[in-house]
Enzyme design. Sequence first.
Site, short mmCIF file in Angstrom:
data_model
loop_
_atom_site.label_atom_id
_atom_site.label_comp_id
_atom_site.label_asym_id
_atom_site.label_seq_id
_atom_site.Cartn_x
_atom_site.Cartn_y
_atom_site.Cartn_z
N GLY A 106 0.75 -1.26 -0.29
CA GLY A 106 -0.10 -0.14 -0.09
C GLY A 106 0.83 1.32 0.09
N TYR A 149 4.58 -20.02 8.10
CA TYR A 149 5.69 -19.25 7.50
C TYR A 149 5.72 -19.56 5.86
CZ TYR A 149 10.51 -18.09 6.15
OH TYR A 149 11.74 -17.63 5.51
P1 NAD Z 1 15.95 -12.46 11.04
O1 NAD Z 1 15.01 -13.26 12.05
O2 NAD Z 1 17.48 -12.46 11.40
O3 NAD Z 1 15.56 -11.12 10.47
C1 NAD Z 1 14.04 -10.91 10.49
C2 NAD Z 1 13.87 -9.43 11.02
O4 NAD Z 1 12.50 -9.20 10.90
C3 NAD Z 1 14.50 -9.22 12.57
O5 NAD Z 1 15.26 -8.04 12.75
C4 NAD Z 1 12.90 -9.18 13.15
O6 NAD Z 1 13.04 -8.36 14.40
C5 NAD Z 1 12.14 -8.48 12.18
N1 NAD Z 1 10.84 -8.71 12.18
C6 NAD Z 1 10.29 -9.54 12.40
N2 NAD Z 1 8.80 -9.67 12.63
C7 NAD Z 1 8.33 -8.10 12.29
C8 NAD Z 1 7.60 -7.29 12.10
N3 NAD Z 1 6.03 -7.73 12.41
N4 NAD Z 1 7.88 -5.97 12.19
C9 NAD Z 1 8.97 -5.44 11.89
N5 NAD Z 1 9.96 -6.25 12.07
C10 NAD Z 1 9.78 -7.44 11.96
O7 NAD Z 1 16.02 -13.36 9.53
P2 NAD Z 1 16.72 -13.17 8.47
O8 NAD Z 1 17.35 -14.49 8.08
O9 NAD Z 1 17.61 -12.14 8.13
O10 NAD Z 1 15.74 -13.35 7.12
C11 NAD Z 1 15.38 -11.91 6.40
C12 NAD Z 1 14.29 -12.27 5.36
O11 NAD Z 1 14.72 -13.20 4.50
C13 NAD Z 1 13.14 -12.80 5.94
O12 NAD Z 1 11.81 -12.26 5.29
C14 NAD Z 1 13.10 -14.43 5.49
O13 NAD Z 1 11.76 -15.02 5.59
C15 NAD Z 1 13.93 -14.38 4.54
N6 NAD Z 1 14.60 -15.50 4.00
C16 NAD Z 1 15.80 -15.95 5.04
C17 NAD Z 1 16.30 -17.01 4.49
C18 NAD Z 1 17.56 -17.48 5.27
O14 NAD Z 1 18.35 -18.45 5.13
N7 NAD Z 1 18.08 -16.78 6.31
C19 NAD Z 1 15.76 -17.94 3.54
C20 NAD Z 1 14.82 -17.61 2.68
C21 NAD Z 1 14.33 -16.29 3.37
#
Ligand code: NAD
Length: 316
Positions: A106, A149
Amino acid sequence: MYSAQRKKILVTGGAGFIGSHLCERLLQERHEVFCLDNFLTGEKDNIIHLLDNPYFELIRHDITMPFFIEVDQIYNLACPASPIHYQQNPIKTIKTSVMGAINMLGLAKRIHAKILQASTSEVYGDPFIHPQTEDYWGNVNPIGPRSCYDEGKRCAESLFINYHQQNNVDIKIIRIFNTYGPKMQPNDGRVISNFICQALKGEDITIYGDGNQTRSFQFVDDLIDAMILMMNTDKSVQGPINIGNPKEYSVLEVAEMIIEQTKSKSRIIHLPKPEDDPSQRQPNILKAKETLKGWKPKVELDYGLQKTIEYFKRRG
Ligand code: NAD
Ligand code: UDP
């Protein structure tokens, strides 16, 4: 002096593992970065060194609530990513993926910003097609423990495509495969952080199941390169595009590599395999190579593990 190249960029989840690397790189590229996070799984320590930079702003906010800002680009990463974290409060995980996507889309629509969604290889579930290509629809259990998820991220992809088709929003979707590197949390339960922390402490290395299940591990720097290239493609590119390192390893091989590199005395033990744990995962990255000209993963697992082990040693 004002630079015409300098963009204003919002990174949701910017204090997390991947988000903090992205903020760092965008600042190095001389952009102005707004890091939004509710600190559910993110850490101030990941971005503390950026706080003195006048082009960096930290905003505590939850993306399930609307948010307004004027920026040129939005990277939407906010969402807990490790199974133990996203299963702690599954309803919140779904709300973050779905309501977060609605709020950010949005915003993008209103301010005419480009927006990139950090989707996941988990949209393929426990896949029947191997390696996974983007046209594979996946095999996800809609009511299993990973569904908050997987289905949340699938719904977010649908929202992104529909905002593009219905409202002409300039969207990009990447499906990220298992990524590792410095700034992973020691307690997030993911295989590489778990094994390294266990090996460094001389604790048992916990393999779930027989260890023959496979994953393809991408070093975080390779992912950041791809994310920025994808964001800067023209409007004709939406994805989804797989981003990962296709070199596949069994969990047992990873345990052995980590024991060797840390010279640990830890023993390997086997614990029950979690429900719906995918047995194999490997990205087909042909589309990424074609679209993101010149991109391919460069960092070998050996080297990436070394960097990650150094990080956990420093962290103590
Ligand atoms: P992470 O948990 O380290 O980071 C996620 C961040 O989002 C955290 O800082 C958390 O505090 C914040 N967060 C969570 N819910 C929130 C909300 N409602 N409002 C605001 N902030 C919020 O995870 P990551 O490994 O850095 O992953 C980052 C993104 O990449 C995610 O969307 C994840 O699904 C995607 N991803 C990661 C991987 C991996 O291997 N690490 C693989 C596929 C996809
Ligand atoms: N895994 C394991 N021991 C651990 C942590 C994970 O054997 O201490 C296994 C897990 O069962 C899965 C693989 O390693 O098969 C990757 O798990 P992770 O949580 O890192 O990622 P995902 O399952 O989300 O791909």
